[in-house]
Design an enzyme around this catalytic site. Structure first.
Site, PDB file in Angstrom:
ATOM      1  N   GLY A   8      14.789   4.626 -78.238  1.00 18.52           N
ATOM      2  CA  GLY A   8      15.869   4.148 -77.375  1.00 18.52           C
ATOM      3  C   GLY A   8      15.439   3.928 -75.938  1.00 18.52           C
ATOM      4  N   TYR A   9      14.460   4.683 -75.464  1.00 18.17           N
ATOM      5  CA  TYR A   9      14.044   4.570 -74.066  1.00 18.17           C
ATOM      6  C   TYR A   9      13.401   3.211 -73.785  1.00 18.17           C
ATOM      7  CZ  TYR A   9      11.784   5.495 -69.613  1.00 18.17           C
ATOM      8  OH  TYR A   9      11.383   5.415 -68.300  1.00 18.17           O
ATOM      9  N   ALA A  10      12.364   2.878 -74.523  1.00 15.77           N
ATOM     10  CA  ALA A  10      11.675   1.604 -74.313  1.00 15.77           C
ATOM     11  C   ALA A  10      12.606   0.436 -74.624  1.00 15.77           C
ATOM     12  CB  ALA A  10      10.410   1.526 -75.173  1.00 15.77           C
TER      13      ALA A  10
END
Length: 119
Positions: A8-10
């Site tokens: 989810g971060y990238a």
């Protein structure tokens, strides 16, 4: 770059970059600039305070906080050999807000000491 970060971060970073490009297309004719700033590792209290996140990471890896900080440039592959300061990020933002950057639209500005090896 989707490598080693939590799921989810990238993906969220990629979405933010695309959103800024799209907003830039829409808002540039109205004189509004939309850009993103993508700092890498920044020597902020989050990392430098022994009781902060950096201290917790050091504890989790069984190393001293000072050793963790000293090894960050090598661990993150920083080409510059040092971490970015908060002031450097602020200087970049101040430049982007200035009239000297009046024709910069929809761009992502990476300030990471050379961590990313591809764009």
């Amino acid at each position: 770059m989707p490598a080693g970060s939590p799921v989810g971060y990238a993906e969220a970073k990629a979405a933010l970059n695309q959103l800024s490009k799209r907003l830039s297309e829409e808002l540039a004719p109205r004189g509004v600039r939309v850009n993103t700033v993508s700092p890498g590792f920044v020597s902020s209290p989050l990392w430098t305070e022994p009781k902060g996140f950096g201290g917790k990471v050091a504890d989790a890896y069984g190393v001293s906080h000072s050793d963790l900080l000293a090894n960050i440039p090598a661990q993150f592959g920083l080409a510059s050999g040092r971490v970015t300061t908060p002031e450097e990020v602020a200087d970049l933002v101040a430049f982007l807000l200035s009239e000297r950057a009046a024709n910069i639209h929809g761009a992502d500005h990476v300030i990471d000491g050379g961590t990313l090896k591809a764009g």
